[in-house]
Design an enzyme around this catalytic site. Structure first.
Site, short mmCIF file in Angstrom:
data_model
loop_
_atom_site.label_atom_id
_atom_site.label_comp_id
_atom_site.label_asym_id
_atom_site.label_seq_id
_atom_site.Cartn_x
_atom_site.Cartn_y
_atom_site.Cartn_z
N SER A 144 5.60 65.48 7.89
CA SER A 144 6.70 65.95 8.75
C SER A 144 6.29 67.31 9.31
CB SER A 144 7.97 66.09 7.91
OG SER A 144 8.89 66.96 8.53
N TYR A 157 12.46 68.76 0.60
CA TYR A 157 11.91 67.75 1.51
C TYR A 157 10.53 68.22 2.01
CZ TYR A 157 11.58 64.92 5.82
OH TYR A 157 11.17 64.07 6.82
N1 LIG Z 1 12.98 61.04 12.33
C1 LIG Z 1 12.28 62.17 12.31
O1 LIG Z 1 12.43 63.04 13.20
C2 LIG Z 1 11.30 62.41 11.20
C3 LIG Z 1 10.68 63.66 11.13
C4 LIG Z 1 9.74 63.90 10.14
C5 LIG Z 1 9.40 62.90 9.23
N2 LIG Z 1 10.04 61.69 9.30
C6 LIG Z 1 9.66 60.68 8.32
O2 LIG Z 1 9.58 59.42 8.93
C7 LIG Z 1 9.77 58.41 7.93
C8 LIG Z 1 10.71 57.35 8.48
O3 LIG Z 1 12.02 57.92 8.54
P1 LIG Z 1 13.01 57.66 9.76
O4 LIG Z 1 13.11 58.91 10.51
O5 LIG Z 1 12.67 56.41 10.44
O6 LIG Z 1 14.39 57.54 8.92
P2 LIG Z 1 15.28 56.29 8.53
O7 LIG Z 1 16.30 56.84 7.59
O8 LIG Z 1 15.77 55.62 9.77
O9 LIG Z 1 14.28 55.30 7.76
C9 LIG Z 1 13.91 55.49 6.42
C10 LIG Z 1 13.86 54.14 5.73
O10 LIG Z 1 13.38 54.31 4.39
C11 LIG Z 1 14.15 53.45 3.55
N3 LIG Z 1 14.13 53.94 2.16
C12 LIG Z 1 14.72 55.04 1.65
N4 LIG Z 1 14.53 55.11 0.33
C13 LIG Z 1 13.78 54.03 -0.02
C14 LIG Z 1 13.27 53.54 -1.25
N5 LIG Z 1 13.49 54.19 -2.41
N6 LIG Z 1 12.54 52.40 -1.24
C15 LIG Z 1 12.32 51.73 -0.08
N7 LIG Z 1 12.81 52.12 1.11
C16 LIG Z 1 13.52 53.27 1.14
C17 LIG Z 1 15.56 53.50 4.13
O11 LIG Z 1 16.35 52.41 3.68
C18 LIG Z 1 15.26 53.47 5.61
O12 LIG Z 1 15.22 52.15 6.11
C19 LIG Z 1 10.29 59.14 6.69
O13 LIG Z 1 9.25 59.28 5.75
C20 LIG Z 1 10.69 60.50 7.23
O14 LIG Z 1 10.64 61.51 6.24
C21 LIG Z 1 10.98 61.44 10.26
#
Ligand SMILES: NC(=O)c1ccc[n+]([C@@H]2O[C@H](COP(=O)([O-])OP(=O)(O)OC[C@H]3O[C@@H](n4cnc5c(N)ncnc54)[C@H](O)[C@@H]3O)[C@@H](O)[C@H]2O)c1
Length: 255
Positions: A144, A157
């Site tokens: 991230s 985080y």
């Molecule tokens: N959206 C952003 O701007 C952003 C920024 C930095 C990093 N990220 C990273 O991107 C990745 C995807 O996140 P996103 O933004 O699509 O969010 P999101 O919340 O839409 O997707 C995350 C998914 O992970 C699943 N999940 C959570 N805990 C779990 C577990 N214990 N076992 C299996 N599945 C689990 C959730 O059910 C969800 O479907 C994450 O690792 C997040 O930290 C996102």
């Protein structure tokens, strides 16, 4: 473009946001996808999107809690066994919770580590034997922008995401001679389940976020397909000279 024809790609966090968009992208490029998530409802949406696009025959969905060693062993192991091999792992599953650091409980801290960092390790460990057998394996981990740029109220985080970068560097070198490549993507300001509600403390000082540049590329948040396209580039042969590094995808918020 059919860069993933005859390739098998396992994606966690496949029931929402970036993971779900990556499932759609890889399917559209001819790949076979093993899609895991803790949310059965999310996986249902992923499946119906694939049906709508006419790709459901190349999609398998499975429930997994990536923080639970037994769950990962069984469900990830079974999915790979049924598929017969594995070429790419995308570790997208994760959670975001925010809190003042002085109010962060050990339970909060441990939960964040268990899912984001330990979960990434457990799934990677389960997949490595088949990724190495493939001879052209690729791992995409999710760091991230918070790992390298200060994001207030997100110390726990951010620590997990910094750990993921270090973990990724180590495996990239450890297995390079066996053809494995590994990178971290560092998204920022991407529309998803977690950014719809980052859960900032009610008394958060929003001025602490002022040091971030306003997003330059169109402003505001971007869709998750903008990360999925970069993942597809890296995990395909187009990314064959890229390993052991990070790719920031944030519209210029952290220049
Ligand atoms: N959206 C952003 O701007 C952003 C920024 C930095 C990093 N990220 C990273 O991107 C990745 C995807 O996140 P996103 O933004 O699509 O969010 P999101 O919340 O839409 O997707 C995350 C998914 O992970 C699943 N999940 C959570 N805990 C779990 C577990 N214990 N076992 C299996 N599945 C689990 C959730 O059910 C969800 O479907 C994450 O690792 C997040 O930290 C996102």
């Amino acid at each position: 473009m059919k860069r993933f024809k005859n390739r098998i790609v396992l994606i966690t966090g496949a029931g929402s946001g970036i993971g779900q968009a990556t499932v759609a992208r890889i399917l559209s490029e001819g790949g076979t996808v093993l899609a895991g998530d803790i949310s059965e409802a999310g996986l249902e949406v992923t499946r119906s999107q694939a049906e709508h696009a006419g790709h459901a025959d190349r999609l398998t969905t499975f429930f997994v809690d990536i923080s639970d060693e037994d769950s990962v062993r069984k469900t990830v192991g079974d999915a790979i066994k049924a598929a017969g091999s594995l070429d790419v792992l995308v570790n997208a599953a994760g959670i975001l919770r925010s809190e003042h650091t002085h109010k962060t409980t050990l339970e909060f801290w441990n939960r964040m580590l268990a899912i984001n960092l330990t979960g990434t390790f457990l799934v990677t460990r389960e997949c490595l034997p088949e990724l190495l057998r493939s001879g052209r394996g690729a791992v995409v981990n999710f760091s991230s922008t918070s790992a390298s740029f200060a994001h207030p109220y997100m110390a726990a985080y951010a620590a997990t995401k910094g750990g993921i970068q270090a973990f990724t560097h180590a495996i990239a070198l450890e297995y390079a001679k066996q053809g494995l490549r590994a990178v971290s993507v560092c998204p920022g300001s991407i529309q998803s389940g977690m950014t719809n509600d980052p859960g900032l403390p009610a008394d958060a000082d929003l001025m602490l976020f002022a040091k971030m540049s306003p997003a330059l590329l169109g402003g505001g948040f971007a869709g998750p397909e903008n990360v999925a396209s970069a993942i597809a580039m890296f995990a395909s042969d187009d990314g064959k000279f890229i390993t052991g590094t990070e790719l920031r995808i944030d519209g210029g918020m952290h220049m």
